[in-house]
Design a protein around this motif. Structure first.
Motif, short mmCIF file in Angstrom:
data_model
loop_
_atom_site.label_atom_id
_atom_site.label_comp_id
_atom_site.label_asym_id
_atom_site.label_seq_id
_atom_site.Cartn_x
_atom_site.Cartn_y
_atom_site.Cartn_z
N UNK A 3 -8.26 4.55 -6.38
CA UNK A 3 -7.99 5.98 -6.25
C UNK A 3 -9.05 6.69 -5.41
N UNK A 4 -10.13 6.00 -5.07
CA UNK A 4 -11.25 6.62 -4.36
C UNK A 4 -10.91 6.88 -2.90
N UNK A 31 -12.78 2.71 3.26
CA UNK A 31 -11.68 3.06 2.37
C UNK A 31 -11.30 1.88 1.48
N UNK A 32 -10.63 2.14 0.34
CA UNK A 32 -10.18 1.04 -0.52
C UNK A 32 -9.26 0.06 0.19
N UNK A 54 -2.98 1.93 -3.87
CA UNK A 54 -4.15 2.47 -3.19
C UNK A 54 -3.88 3.91 -2.79
N UNK A 55 -4.94 4.70 -2.73
CA UNK A 55 -4.78 6.08 -2.26
C UNK A 55 -4.18 6.05 -0.85
N UNK A 56 -3.07 6.78 -0.71
CA UNK A 56 -2.36 6.73 0.58
C UNK A 56 -3.09 7.49 1.68
N UNK A 57 -3.59 8.66 1.34
CA UNK A 57 -4.28 9.47 2.34
C UNK A 57 -5.66 9.83 1.80
N UNK A 58 -6.69 9.29 2.41
CA UNK A 58 -8.04 9.57 1.95
C UNK A 58 -8.49 10.92 2.50
N UNK A 103 -10.60 -8.82 -5.86
CA UNK A 103 -9.98 -8.41 -7.11
C UNK A 103 -9.02 -7.24 -6.89
N UNK A 104 -9.40 -6.30 -6.02
CA UNK A 104 -8.54 -5.16 -5.74
C UNK A 104 -7.28 -5.60 -5.02
#
Length: 766
Positions: free
Chosen positions: A721-722, A744-745, A455-459, A759-760
């Motif tokens: 990645x979003x 956030x993701x 997952x994106x660590x810092x949005x 699913x994620x």
């Protein structure tokens, strides 16, 4: 002897020796029969060349050769693919993503073979009965609405737009090129002897205007000698209705098509209100509902409704309908209505309808070929797709799947990984074996599949918010939601949940500064290509002209440079009356599309045909000193189209490829910078995971440069990645359209009711 034969491996495999189709490099391999084999690899690595253009093409060619000569001469003549030998081939059915090309008479009901069963049901137990099965068909005179002839809509000709009353017949009063002065249809009323050709139409009497517009098969009292002796006279509107409305030509120039769009309007039929069938069929009921009501229900609702229908007289038909509806549900199409025109289905939806048609087949030992069946599917729907693929295998068939999706690869019995790269860098078998062995194979595919998603660590923090109020397009239930500015937002949900209705409909409608780059068809077909879409084709021609001394028009296959035999198409089309046209490579130019004079000219050692066959990287090298050409073409690599030839015809690109081409054009025109706001509709369709990562990198570059991106996606790599996720659901069609989640993701993975979140979470945990 039979025991020896049973041990012969050749009986259990499809064997290829020395396949060299397209970029395949002398490939030899054995594929197990009665098993599920997934062929994977980078986009452009040779997967389709191996499965579709070698195995499937050769199987179909050999089957055609078994027919008598009378039949064989009326079938498409397919050349043998470049392969030294094949064995073990069986009858092959291709289930691809080509959209249904049928007209408005083809619906989900007819495409899935449900229509005959529905008609049979109502003809047997509908009250009052309208008659036999044809009496319930909008494609049969016995059942169609007489006003719209079963189309559900009527087309009106705008006479005020069609006619210029200030002009005389000699001046051309009809604003339609097919009736301009001098052409065949103009001569019909000019030589009819009914009108003063020099008098403006505004001075015609009421009777003259009526005849000029609406006469129908009128026998002429005193025609000009140039009028056909045995012909009858039709007015302009009557002739247009017969030729261009009721029986619209299958082949029309873009000009004529545009003219007809301007001159005609389409509206619901006032007689049947869009139901298509006549009053008798509409009035025949089963439990208070008509065949029109059944067709207007979603697959989900109709399946529930049929639980209340119990009549032993139609038990077999009822069982068949339920079986097909269950199959449509199992491939995630429960949101479709049976009366939806099949031509409006996406490529992925069309493919799943085709799958349903094969599930009930009694034939066995067939080879089924699927071309990326997971395209357009949510991860939750991919599980059901896998069940269908395994059902086909367990029925004694061989299933070959070209696929990128990790979940499809994991259920395979056998995996073939093509590579190592794309185009000329691909075409080799890098791995054969089980899915488990692929994870430790060291190939690009294996490495990506064996690594859990991160997952994106810092949005990123948004620069602001835009609010969408009362989103209600299609199945959306009127929710309000904030869309962040200056970040990457993924809009998620199952197929049919309302993602595209929100992102490509409501968002840009309420905020016009958002530009939608969708999967709408690009204008142009076999004569249009990536170079022309990017606007650099003229630059390429000018460069060749400067190097050769010939004019730029010599380097266009649409102009002076065209091969005289095929007129620049590269192939010769043979029309076979009621059968499909057959296209064969042009013998004169060998498919190069250009004439000998043009092909003698070179630039950096390459002909114009060589350039059109080349990928973006090669073309950039040739035109490195021409930034007007090289800079736009570089975007093809950056959007994931580096494997496609720059001269590839637009009509051969997939929906995802066309969208990425449009994105390349958009970014090239704007240089990819600035505070743009862009909406993308499933841009990863057809991409290998490594290409998805490249697209993620491009998204980062655009957002970091100031852009706002809203991406409709199923691909978990993009969602992970979003910066922000908007999840719509929970289901599809009438069961969707609600706002489930925003955030956030990482927060999405903890949302218990979101199928996307579940699913994620699985993908992140590995």
């Amino acid at each position: 002897m039979s025991a020896a034969r049973s041990q012969d491996k050749g009986d259990a495999v499809i064997r290829l020796v020395g396949a060299s189709v397209n970029n395949l490099r002398n490939v030899s391999l054995d594929l197990p029969k009665r098993a599920l084999t997934v062929v994977t690899g980078l986009s452009g690595s040779g997967k389709s060349s191996l499965v579709l253009e070698t195995i499937a093409a050769e199987a179909q060619r050999l089957v055609n050769d078994t027919y008598p000569s009378f039949v064989r001469n009326r079938l498409p003549h397919m050349p043998a693919p470049e392969v030294q030998s094949t064995s073990g081939l069986t009858f092959t059915a291709i289930v691809d993503q080509r959209r249904f090309t049928g007209n408005s008479r083809s619906t989900v009901s007819t495409a899935s073979d449900l229509a005959p069963l529905l008609r049979l049901m109502f003809s047997r137990i509908g009250e009052p009965s309208a008659g036999y099965s044809p009496a319930y068909s909008f494609n049969d005179p016995a059942g169609m609405c007489p006003e719209c002839e079963g189309l559900g809509t009527v087309v009106d000709i705008d006479v005020n737009e069609l006619i210029d009353p200030e002009k005389s017949i000699d001046e051309g009063p009809v604003r339609f090129s097919q009736f301009r002065p001098g052409v065949y249809r103009w001569k019909r009323f000019a030589y009819s002897g009914l009108f003063d050709r020099g008098k403006p139409l505004k001075d015609f009497t009421e009777e003259e205007i009526r005849l000029f517009l609406y006469a129908d098969k009128l026998k002429l009292p005193n025609p000009d000698p140039r009028f056909p002796k045995t012909a009858r006279f039709d007015g302009v509107v009557t002739r247009m209705r017969d030729v261009y409305v009721k029986n619209r030509p299958s082949k029309m120039s873009p000009l004529v098509h545009a003219e007809l769009e301007r001159l005609t309007t389409r509206r619901l039929c006032p007689e049947c209100d869009g139901a298509r069938v006549n009053a008798a069929a509409r009035g025949s009921l089963i439990g208070g509902t008509s065949i029109v009501d059944w067709s207007a229900m979603s697959v989900n609702r109709l399946r529930e409704h049929l639980e209340s229908v119990k009549d032993p007289r139609v038990a077999p038909a009822l069982a068949g309908i339920r079986h097909t509806l269950d199959a449509l549900l199992s491939v995630g199409l429960g949101y479709l209505t049976l009366d939806r025109e099949s031509s409006t289905l996406s490529g992925g939806e069309a493919q799943r309808v085709k799958i349903v048609r094969h599930l009930g087949s009694s034939l066995t030992d067939i080879t089924y070929v699927f071309d990326e069946p997971s395209a357009g599917l949510h991860p939750a729907d991919v599980e059901r797709l896998n069940e269908l693929l395994l059902r086909l295998r367990d029925a004694g068939n061989t299933v070959l799947v070209v696929e990128h999706h990790p979940e499809v690869i994991r259920v395979a019995d056998h995996v073939v990984d093509m590579g190592p790269g794309a185009g000329s860098d691909g075409g080799l078998v890098r791995f054969e074996g089980t899915p488990e062995a692929l994870l430790t194979s060291g190939t690009v595919t294996g490495q990506l599949l064996s690594t859990p998603l991160e997952l994106r660590r810092t949005v990123r923090k948004p620069r602001g918010l835009v609010r969408v109020v009362a989103a209600s397009a299609h199945n959306l239930d009127g929710f309000d939601v904030d869309v962040p500015v200056g970040v990457l937002t993924a809009v998620t949900g199952v197929a049919g949940s309302g993602k595209s209705s929100f992102a490509t409909g409501e968002l840009p409608r309420q905020h016009r500064d958002f530009t939608v780059v969708g999967q709408d068809p690009l204008h142009g077909g076999v004569r249009s290509m990536s170079l022309s879409v990017l606007g650099v084709a003229d630059g390429v021609r000018r460069a060749f002209a400067a190097a050769s001394g010939l004019g730029p028009e010599w380097f266009s296959f649409n102009s002076k440079g065209a091969c005289p035999s095929c007129r620049g198409k590269g192939y010769i089309t043979t029309e076979l009356a009621f059968l499909d046209d057959v296209a064969t490579p042009c013998d004169a130019c060998g498919g190069e599309r250009f004439n000998p004079t043009t092909l003698e000219a070179t630039l950096a050692g390459r002909t114009i045909a060589d350039v059109l066959r080349s990928t973006a990287r090669t073309v950039v090298e040739v035109f490195t000193d021409r930034p007007d050409v090289a800079d736009p073409i570089r975007w093809l690599e950056r959007v994931g189209l580096g494997y496609t030839p720059v001269g590839q015809s637009l009509d051969t690109l997939s929906g995802g490829e066309k969208q990425r081409l449009l994105l390349a054009r958009h970014l090239s025109a704007s240089r990819g910078f600035g505070e743009e706001r862009i909406v993308l509709d499933e841009p990863t369709a057809g991409l290998h995971p490594s290409d998805v990562e490249r697209l993620d990198t491009l998204f980062d570059e655009l957002v970091d440069a100031g852009a706002t991106l809203v991406v409709v996606e199923h691909n978990l790599r993009v969602i992970a990645h979003a910066d922000h996720v908007i999840d719509i659901g929970p289901g599809a069609g009438e069961n969707g359209g609600s706002l489930l989640f925003t955030g956030s993701p990482s927060r999405l993975t903890r949302h218990g009711k979101s199928l996307t979140g579940k699913a994620l979470a699985r993908a992140v945990s590995g």
